[in-house]
Design an enzyme around this catalytic site. Structure first.
Site, PDB file in Angstrom:
ATOM      1  N   GLY A  24      -5.892   4.064  -4.879  1.00  0.00           N
ATOM      2  CA  GLY A  24      -6.128   4.214  -6.027  1.00  0.00           C
ATOM      3  C   GLY A  24      -4.917   3.903  -6.995  1.00  0.00           C
ATOM      4  O   GLY A  24      -5.595   3.962  -9.169  1.00  0.00           O
ATOM      5  N   LYS A  25      -4.508   3.407  -7.383  1.00  0.00           N
ATOM      6  CA  LYS A  25      -2.903   3.500  -7.944  1.00  0.00           C
ATOM      7  C   LYS A  25      -2.572   3.013  -8.986  1.00  0.00           C
ATOM      8  O   LYS A  25      -2.698   2.577 -10.433  1.00  0.00           O
ATOM      9  CB  LYS A  25      -1.623   2.968  -7.583  1.00  0.00           C
ATOM     10  CG  LYS A  25      -0.827   4.043  -5.945  1.00  0.00           C
ATOM     11  CD  LYS A  25       0.177   3.516  -5.455  1.00  0.00           C
ATOM     12  CE  LYS A  25      -0.298   1.958  -4.338  1.00  0.00           C
ATOM     13  NZ  LYS A  25      -1.430   2.404  -3.614  1.00  0.00           N
ATOM     14  N   ASN A  47       1.842  -8.555  -0.714  1.00  0.00           N
ATOM     15  CA  ASN A  47       1.255  -6.864   0.063  1.00  0.00           C
ATOM     16  C   ASN A  47       0.434  -6.155  -0.391  1.00  0.00           C
ATOM     17  O   ASN A  47      -1.036  -5.975  -0.129  1.00  0.00           O
ATOM     18  CB  ASN A  47       1.886  -6.723   0.825  1.00  0.00           C
ATOM     19  CG  ASN A  47       3.649  -5.922   0.173  1.00  0.00           C
ATOM     20  OD1 ASN A  47       3.563  -5.998  -0.371  1.00  0.00           O
ATOM     21  ND2 ASN A  47       3.781  -5.486   0.924  1.00  0.00           N
ATOM     22  N   GLY A  49      -2.117  -5.288  -3.425  1.00  0.00           N
ATOM     23  CA  GLY A  49      -3.728  -4.671  -3.865  1.00  0.00           C
ATOM     24  C   GLY A  49      -4.060  -4.302  -4.553  1.00  0.00           C
ATOM     25  O   GLY A  49      -4.214  -3.172  -4.218  1.00  0.00           O
ATOM     26  N   HIS A  50      -4.000  -4.106  -6.081  1.00  0.00           N
ATOM     27  CA  HIS A  50      -4.416  -3.166  -7.168  1.00  0.00           C
ATOM     28  C   HIS A  50      -5.602  -3.269  -7.998  1.00  0.00           C
ATOM     29  O   HIS A  50      -4.967  -4.303  -8.518  1.00  0.00           O
ATOM     30  CB  HIS A  50      -3.240  -2.591  -8.179  1.00  0.00           C
ATOM     31  CG  HIS A  50      -1.465  -1.749  -7.247  1.00  0.00           C
ATOM     32  ND1 HIS A  50      -0.338  -2.217  -7.896  1.00  0.00           N
ATOM     33  CD2 HIS A  50      -1.646  -1.922  -5.764  1.00  0.00           C
ATOM     34  CE1 HIS A  50       0.292  -1.279  -6.805  1.00  0.00           C
ATOM     35  NE2 HIS A  50      -0.406  -1.414  -5.132  1.00  0.00           N
ATOM     36  N   ARG A 152      21.629 -10.577   3.892  1.00  0.00           N
ATOM     37  CA  ARG A 152      21.877 -11.274   2.606  1.00  0.00           C
ATOM     38  C   ARG A 152      22.286 -13.136   2.889  1.00  0.00           C
ATOM     39  O   ARG A 152      23.172 -14.348   2.658  1.00  0.00           O
ATOM     40  CB  ARG A 152      24.057 -10.584   2.506  1.00  0.00           C
ATOM     41  CG  ARG A 152      23.758  -9.694   2.605  1.00  0.00           C
ATOM     42  CD  ARG A 152      25.081  -8.925   3.064  1.00  0.00           C
ATOM     43  NE  ARG A 152      24.632  -9.142   4.303  1.00  0.00           N
ATOM     44  CZ  ARG A 152      25.970  -8.602   5.010  1.00  0.00           C
ATOM     45  NH1 ARG A 152      27.436  -7.869   4.335  1.00  0.00           N
ATOM     46  NH2 ARG A 152      26.012  -8.083   6.502  1.00  0.00           N
ATOM     47  N   GLN A 233       1.935   0.175  -2.462  1.00  0.00           N
ATOM     48  CA  GLN A 233       1.895   0.729  -1.305  1.00  0.00           C
ATOM     49  C   GLN A 233       1.666   2.323  -1.054  1.00  0.00           C
ATOM     50  O   GLN A 233       1.325   3.010  -2.601  1.00  0.00           O
ATOM     51  CB  GLN A 233       3.128   0.474   0.338  1.00  0.00           C
ATOM     52  CG  GLN A 233       2.708  -1.156   0.249  1.00  0.00           C
ATOM     53  CD  GLN A 233       3.479  -2.226  -0.542  1.00  0.00           C
ATOM     54  OE1 GLN A 233       4.912  -2.321  -1.028  1.00  0.00           O
ATOM     55  NE2 GLN A 233       2.563  -3.109  -0.930  1.00  0.00           N
ATOM     56  N   THR A 309      -6.379  -6.885  -0.349  1.00  0.00           N
ATOM     57  CA  THR A 309      -5.502  -8.622  -0.137  1.00  0.00           C
ATOM     58  C   THR A 309      -5.862  -8.813   0.924  1.00  0.00           C
ATOM     59  O   THR A 309      -6.261 -10.380   1.120  1.00  0.00           O
ATOM     60  CB  THR A 309      -3.944  -7.617   0.131  1.00  0.00           C
ATOM     61  OG1 THR A 309      -3.938  -6.981  -1.175  1.00  0.00           O
ATOM     62  CG2 THR A 309      -3.132  -8.856   0.574  1.00  0.00           C
TER      63      THR A 309
END
Ligand code: GDP
Ligand code: IMO
Ligand code: MG
Length: 444
Positions: A24-25, A47, A49-50, A152, A233, A309
């Site tokens: 629930g961020k 990745n 989904g908020h 790199r 995440q 997501t």
């Protein structure tokens, strides 16, 4: 003030997940952004989904920081984020469709790495190569993009928005990636010219947004701006501290902030760790307190636990205090936010894992290996069996819910600053002063 100022005169805060993501961020960052001038994402990619629910309108952000809804907030995508230009532009368009002309408020780090179609193709090819090695990724190309960064050979935003350099680098890298796709995975090659054409249009749109955000953050810090950092995440998906290898490819905890922004974590005054009042996980990997039975199913239904997501059903379980304590410890968390308390309203019994037996040995520590056998030991609580959705103060919460929250603070050894009792922005209980852990340490 949305949350108590008791730590010190705070300027900068960080919101992180304490579980396996989806705590629930998004909702909490949206709420706290009322007091922030700048909101910064520092790792992960599409990745994430908020979800932010405003009235009956639902917004799901993948790359755009969840502070974007507030008029005038500057939203920064830091160097630690891996950016899929196509996904980002879809989000820009989604905002416009909702009447939010906030694109000009977004700044993108010139050092952020770019996710290109071969990353998604490799993610898919690796995931389908063997059932055994499957992580259950979101297939957004995250692992392959961070792999290129560490090897790199990655392409950064500054090169992406320079047409000549983009063309030259893309042609060279696509050649290497096609060899991997074709000979190792038997997949179709990527046509660099087609990708160049499609992605050049994205580069044109993103170019005005790309700059040195680190310098900007330092300038704004000196001018007294309030900065809110948004982790994606959750701690247990952290590449170093999580349930490796069933993790994502970045430092999802507070540990990622400094490296993902070029802004010292020492300047951040307050770390807020978000935990649900229970636990979920999506994808493969250990989940000691998982409920594989009907109780898990009922939580999934009550909490609408489907990925923001990918739409995948989330695995559900009881709150895991052993894992939570670990996440609080390595994430240097000052206070917790407990979300989705309302999802437990209908249960007559609530449990929480307080210790484990790991390969026959009792412990209260989270093990490093994912191959061990973990039996969690639970403490049981009576449910409150009434709705918390309309509660707006600690006193309004049912007594048994308050006792459960006190147990969480005690057992986790960390105060609680906010409780969330519904998905809507206003369904929030601010604890001022914070609910401090009591003297009964383990919650017994
Ligand atoms: P994030 O990735 O941490 O931002 O979380 P997600 O958005 O993926 O998942 C959280 C889900 O729970 C979303 O659907 C939110 O709308 C919803 N949500 C957030 N807080 C609450 C709450 O307190 N109660 C309920 N019932 N739903 C909530
Ligand atoms: P938010 O920010 C929940 C999980 C995937 C998989 C593992 C690796 O919304 O909380 P990846 O695609 O990152 O290589 O997948 O990590 N995962 C998440 N789970 N919420 C997320 O983000 C996640 N992002 C990645 O399901 O298990
Ligand atoms: Mg999510």
């Amino acid at each position: 003030m949305i949350i108590s100022n008791q730590v010190k005169s705070t300027q900068h805060s960080c919101v992180v997940g304490l579980q396996w993501g989806d705590e629930g961020k998004g909702k909490i960052v949206d709420v706290l952004s009322a007091e922030a001038d700048i909101v910064v994402r520092y790792q992960g990619g599409a990745n994430a989904g908020h979800t932010v629910q405003v009235g009956d309108r639902e917004y799901i952000f993948h790359l755009v920081p969840s502070g974007i809804l507030k008029e005038g907030t500057v939203c920064i995508i830091g160097n630690g984020v891996v950016i899929d230009p196509r996904a980002l532009i879809e989000e820009f368009d989604g905002l416009l469709e909702n009447g939010l002309d906030h694109e000009a408020n977004i700044m993108i780090s010139d050092r952020a790495h770019v996710v290109l179609p071969y990353h998604g193709a490799l993610d898919e090819a690796k995931e389908s190569a063997s059932e055994d090695g499957k992580i259950g990724t979101t297939l957004r190309g995250i692992g392959p993009c961070y792999t290129d960064k560490a090897s790199r050979v990655g392409l950064r935003m500054s090169e992406f928005v320079d047409p000549d350099r983009f063309k030259e680098r893309l042609t060279r890298i696509a050649d290497l990636k096609n060899r991997e796709l074709e000979s190792l995975h038997g997949r179709e090659p990527i046509d660099a010219a087609t990708v160049f054409e499609e992605y050049s249009a994205y580069a044109d749109r993103l170019r005005p947004r790309v700059c040195d955000v680190t310098a900007y953050l330092h300038e704004q810090d000196s001018s007294g701006a309030n900065i809110l950092f948004e982790g994606a995440q959750g701690a247990l998906l952290d590449i170093d501290m999580g349930t490796y290898p069933y993790v994502t490819s970045s430092n999802t905890s507070f540990l990622g902030l400094g490296a993902g922004t070029g802004f010292s974590a020492r300047k951040v005054d307050r770390v807020l760790g978000i935990t649900k009042a229970y636990a979920t996980r999506v994808g493969e990997g250990p989940f000691p307190s998982e409920m594989a039975d009907e109780a898990g199913e009922s939580l999934r239904e009550a909490g609408a636990e489907f990925g923001a997501t990918t739409g995948r059903p989330r695995r559900c379980g009881w709150l895991d205090i052993v894992a939570l304590r670990r996440a609080i410890q390595f994430g240097d968390v000052d206070a917790m936010v407990v979300t989705k308390l309302d999802v437990l309203d209908h249960l007559d019994e609530i449990k929480a894992a307080v210790s484990y037996t790991v390969d026959g040995v009792e412990t209260d520590q989270f093990p490093a290996s994912v191959d061990c056998e973990i039996t969690p030991h639970y403490r049981s609580f009576p449910g409150w069996l009434e709705s918390t959705a309309e509660c707006r103060s600690f006193e309004q919460l049912p007594e048994k819910a308050r006792q459960y929250l006190q147990f969480i603070a005690d057992a986790a050894g960390c105060p609680i600053a906010i409780v969330s009792v519904g998905k809507e922005r206003t369904q929030i209980v601010t604890l001022d002063p914070w609910l401090e852990p009591g003297t009964n340490g383990e919650g017994d």
